[in-house]
Design an enzyme around this catalytic site. Structure first.
Site, PDB file in Angstrom:
ATOM      1  N   ASN A  42      38.073 -92.377 -58.194  1.00 47.30           N
ATOM      2  CA  ASN A  42      36.932 -91.991 -59.044  1.00 47.30           C
ATOM      3  C   ASN A  42      36.943 -92.640 -60.427  1.00 47.30           C
ATOM      4  OD1 ASN A  42      39.138 -90.334 -59.656  1.00 47.30           O
ATOM      5  ND2 ASN A  42      37.819 -88.757 -60.496  1.00 47.30           N
ATOM      6  N   GLU A  76      48.342 -84.161 -59.945  1.00 44.66           N
ATOM      7  CA  GLU A  76      47.068 -83.862 -60.634  1.00 44.66           C
ATOM      8  C   GLU A  76      45.996 -83.816 -59.558  1.00 44.66           C
ATOM      9  OE1 GLU A  76      46.868 -83.290 -63.785  1.00 44.66           O
ATOM     10  OE2 GLU A  76      48.581 -84.256 -64.723  1.00 44.66           O
TER      11      GLU A  76
HETATM   12  P1  NAD Z   1      43.046 -88.751 -51.962  1.00 44.20           P
HETATM   13  O1  NAD Z   1      44.041 -87.655 -52.048  1.00 44.20           O
HETATM   14  O2  NAD Z   1      42.360 -88.970 -50.681  1.00 44.20           O
HETATM   15  O3  NAD Z   1      43.693 -90.145 -52.361  1.00 44.20           O
HETATM   16  C1  NAD Z   1      44.329 -90.350 -53.593  1.00 44.20           C
HETATM   17  C2  NAD Z   1      45.332 -91.475 -53.438  1.00 44.20           C
HETATM   18  O4  NAD Z   1      46.349 -91.048 -52.545  1.00 44.20           O
HETATM   19  C3  NAD Z   1      44.767 -92.762 -52.853  1.00 44.20           C
HETATM   20  O5  NAD Z   1      45.397 -93.865 -53.448  1.00 44.20           O
HETATM   21  C4  NAD Z   1      45.161 -92.652 -51.393  1.00 44.20           C
HETATM   22  O6  NAD Z   1      45.260 -93.891 -50.735  1.00 44.20           O
HETATM   23  C5  NAD Z   1      46.517 -91.997 -51.504  1.00 44.20           C
HETATM   24  N1  NAD Z   1      46.963 -91.275 -50.312  1.00 44.20           N
HETATM   25  C6  NAD Z   1      46.214 -90.704 -49.349  1.00 44.20           C
HETATM   26  N2  NAD Z   1      47.008 -90.171 -48.398  1.00 44.20           N
HETATM   27  C7  NAD Z   1      48.295 -90.399 -48.775  1.00 44.20           C
HETATM   28  C8  NAD Z   1      49.558 -90.082 -48.217  1.00 44.20           C
HETATM   29  N3  NAD Z   1      49.670 -89.430 -47.069  1.00 44.20           N
HETATM   30  N4  NAD Z   1      50.673 -90.466 -48.889  1.00 44.20           N
HETATM   31  C9  NAD Z   1      50.575 -91.117 -50.064  1.00 44.20           C
HETATM   32  N5  NAD Z   1      49.400 -91.458 -50.631  1.00 44.20           N
HETATM   33  C10 NAD Z   1      48.265 -91.091 -50.003  1.00 44.20           C
HETATM   34  O7  NAD Z   1      42.008 -88.470 -53.140  1.00 44.20           O
HETATM   35  P2  NAD Z   1      40.696 -89.306 -53.461  1.00 44.20           P
HETATM   36  O8  NAD Z   1      39.665 -88.927 -52.457  1.00 44.20           O
HETATM   37  O9  NAD Z   1      41.048 -90.731 -53.668  1.00 44.20           O
HETATM   38  O10 NAD Z   1      40.321 -88.709 -54.891  1.00 44.20           O
HETATM   39  C11 NAD Z   1      39.557 -87.583 -55.074  1.00 44.20           C
HETATM   40  C12 NAD Z   1      40.425 -86.395 -55.387  1.00 44.20           C
HETATM   41  O11 NAD Z   1      41.210 -86.658 -56.550  1.00 44.20           O
HETATM   42  C13 NAD Z   1      39.622 -85.167 -55.742  1.00 44.20           C
HETATM   43  O12 NAD Z   1      40.195 -84.047 -55.133  1.00 44.20           O
HETATM   44  C14 NAD Z   1      39.754 -85.076 -57.249  1.00 44.20           C
HETATM   45  O13 NAD Z   1      39.570 -83.787 -57.791  1.00 44.20           O
HETATM   46  C15 NAD Z   1      41.132 -85.563 -57.448  1.00 44.20           C
HETATM   47  N6  NAD Z   1      41.335 -86.009 -58.821  1.00 44.20           N
HETATM   48  C16 NAD Z   1      42.121 -85.255 -59.656  1.00 44.20           C
HETATM   49  C17 NAD Z   1      42.293 -85.635 -60.978  1.00 44.20           C
HETATM   50  C18 NAD Z   1      43.163 -84.834 -61.925  1.00 44.20           C
HETATM   51  O14 NAD Z   1      43.565 -85.387 -62.940  1.00 44.20           O
HETATM   52  N7  NAD Z   1      43.479 -83.593 -61.633  1.00 44.20           N
HETATM   53  C19 NAD Z   1      41.660 -86.773 -61.449  1.00 44.20           C
HETATM   54  C20 NAD Z   1      40.856 -87.503 -60.583  1.00 44.20           C
HETATM   55  C21 NAD Z   1      40.709 -87.116 -59.266  1.00 44.20           C
END
Ligand code: NAD
Length: 487
Positions: free
Chosen positions: A155, A253
């Site tokens: 995002n 996070e």
């Molecule tokens: P996601 O969890 O699908 O992916 C995040 C990252 O993790 C990506 O790089 C992805 O390739 C990796 N990933 C996925 N599966 C994995 C695994 N099994 N092992 C290791 N890495 C893995 O999240 P997204 O869809 O990319 O992002 C959206 C989410 O992020 C939303 O829930 C949003 O609220 C959250 N977010 C939180 C913050 C915060 O600071 N709290 C900030 C931005 C986004």
């Protein structure tokens, strides 16, 4: 699939060199629906090479003074800032966000992250205490942990990646970063500047690929003692399980289901435009976005009328158009998921006041296949509804009425998440009282998204574990040791 135009092909960045990968994944331009880039589909082998490079670079990098590290980081910040427009264009194309948002938020903040930690690392002190009766002095020393594994979402791509890289390397760690497979371009562009910034080879390594392959290989690697992850709660659970056998340090996070509470003494002229931004900025794809708005009954009708009227003015269209307020969502699948929440709400008897399924979307010819939707406001929705409980992560917000302070605190806390809340009231006593009672890592009153990076950032409950920020990041990215000297 057949690719008509020449595609941008990214390469991993390992030990100071760009390295091709044996297989690639297609990456889409969300505003056109076209494949425009190919991202390495890295796995264990690539992660292994990157971890080895980071391990090799660690002894020299960790023994540099904070000032030396700080100089290199500041140089990198200057180089990114110099190319700000190019980075902003790339971020907007890759993610679907408006060029305005990328220019004013994403890239300036990536630059600031580097400068901020380059500066804050110079000012930390450690503790010291004396036990005179025993002739002892105790003090703490902090040392970098080693190779940091950094995993970031799609995002706010470069913004969130640098939020991890900057404190990690400032503290003397070396890193292997894995950006989201959907938004890898600006990380790759940053790698192109590392040499010029004077970054020693192997300090920053970037491995591109999916979470399941590259991400998990990093999480499971025995030589990576620390993982900083930003993403969904579901992925965090998986990372926690996979890293448990290694007892890794984790900073998580995660998602949110953030409430805004609007009391009847709120200044609506400030509250309405800010709540529009907090609901729909970056297509609602910010973990801090508001998605449940509780409005006190006396002003409920007026709030809804004005809020909907303003939301209808938001322009959705080509992200490169500087007059546009909202660009495209990240992917076709995500757009479908977000839309499905609106359908579920309708099926449960909720009312859609504007946006999806109610108003028509008018898109330029080149964007007809992009992943767009209008800002959508839902009302008459129950607290138990999935739209009020689950993170939608799109331009959808729910508005409901409440009567008392006691009631609204309970309802605002009635979700599994606890990331960010917003309170609108001109009663100072009430603002403090409510802020203290909300289960939320961050509470903004009469504003939204005002951040001081010195202060802790993070969520409670299913929104995360740990905090990041100047002092908190320093603590996370270092190991503390207590030393006792008897004289
Ligand atoms: P996601 O969890 O699908 O992916 C995040 C990252 O993790 C990506 O790089 C992805 O390739 C990796 N990933 C996925 N599966 C994995 C695994 N099994 N092992 C290791 N890495 C893995 O999240 P997204 O869809 O990319 O992002 C959206 C989410 O992020 C939303 O829930 C949003 O609220 C959250 N977010 C939180 C913050 C915060 O600071 N709290 C900030 C931005 C986004």
């Amino acid at each position: 699939m057949a690719h008509s135009k020449a595609l941008l092909v990214l390469e991993n960045f390992i030990a100071g060199k760009f390295v091709p990968c044996s297989s690639y994944i297609d990456s889409y331009n969300p505003s056109t629906g076209d494949v425009y880039c190919r991202v390495p589909d890295s796995g264990k082998e690539e992660v292994e090479a990157a971890v080895r490079a980071a391990k090799d670079a660690f002894p020299v990098w960790s023994s540099k003074s904070p000032l030396e590290r700080s100089r290199i980081m500041n140089k990198l910040a200057d180089l990114i800032e110099h190319d700000l427009e190019e980075f902003a264009q790339a971020e907007s194309k890759d993610q679907g966000k408006t060029i305005t948002f990328a220019r004013t938020v994403d890239i300036p903040r990536a630059v600031y992250n580097l400068r901020f930690f380059a500066s804050s690392i110079l000012h930390h002190t450690t503790e010291c205490t004396e036990m005179a009766s025993l002739g002892c002095v105790h003090y703490t020393s902090r040392e970098p942990v080693g190779v940091a594994g950094l995993i970031s979402p799609w995002n706010l791509p470069l913004y969130l990646l640098t939020w991890k890289i900057a404190p990690a390397i400032a503290c003397g760690n070396t890193v292997v970063a894995k950006p989201s497979e959907m938004t890898s371009v600006t990380a790759w562009m940053m790698c192109k500047l590392l040499e010029k910034a004077g970054m020693p080879h192997g300090v920053v390594n970037v491995v591109f690929g999916t979470g399941a392959k590259a991400g998990e290989a990093l999480v499971c690697h025995p030589d990576v003692p620390l993982i900083s992850f930003t993403g969904s709660t579901l992925t965090a659970q998986r990372i926690t399980e996979k890293s448990a056998p290694h007892c890794k340090k984790l900073s998580l996070e995660l998602g949110g289901k953030n409430p805004a509470i609007v009391f009847d003494d709120a200044n609506l002229s400030q509250c309405i435009p800010t709540t529009l931004r907090s609901s729909f900025a970056n297509q609602g794809e910010i973990c801090l976005c508001t998605s449940r708005i509780f409005v006190q009954r006396g002003i409920y009708n007026e709030f809804v009328k004005r809020f909907v009227a303003e939301a209808k003015k938001w322009k959705v269209g080509s992200p490169s158009d500087p007059t546009v307020d909202m660009g495209a969502l990240i992917s076709k699948e995500h757009l479908e998921k977000v839309r499905s929440y609106v359908k579920k709400a309708q099926a449960e008897g909720a009312r859609i006041l504007c946006g999806e399924g109610v108003d028509s979307l008018d898109l330029p010819a080149g964007n007809q296949k992009g992943y767009f939707m209008l800002p959508t406001i839902i009302t008459e929705v129950k607290d138990e509804s999935c739209c009020m409980q689950e993170e939608i992560f799109g331009p959808v917000t729910c508005v409901v009425a409440f009567d008392t302070e006691e009631e609204v605190v309970k309802r605002a806390n009635g979700v599994k998440y606890g990331l960010a809340a917003t309170v609108w009231s001109s009663n100072v006593g009430r603002v403090h009282r409510v802020a203290r009672r909300l289960q939320s890592g961050l509470v903004w009153t009469n504003c939204w998204l005002v951040r001081d990076l010195n202060l802790p950032f993070g969520g409670m409950k299913a929104s995360g574990i740990g905090r990041e920020g100047a002092k908190d990041s320093y603590e996370f990215f270092t190991e503390v040791k207590t030393i006792t000297i008897k004289h």
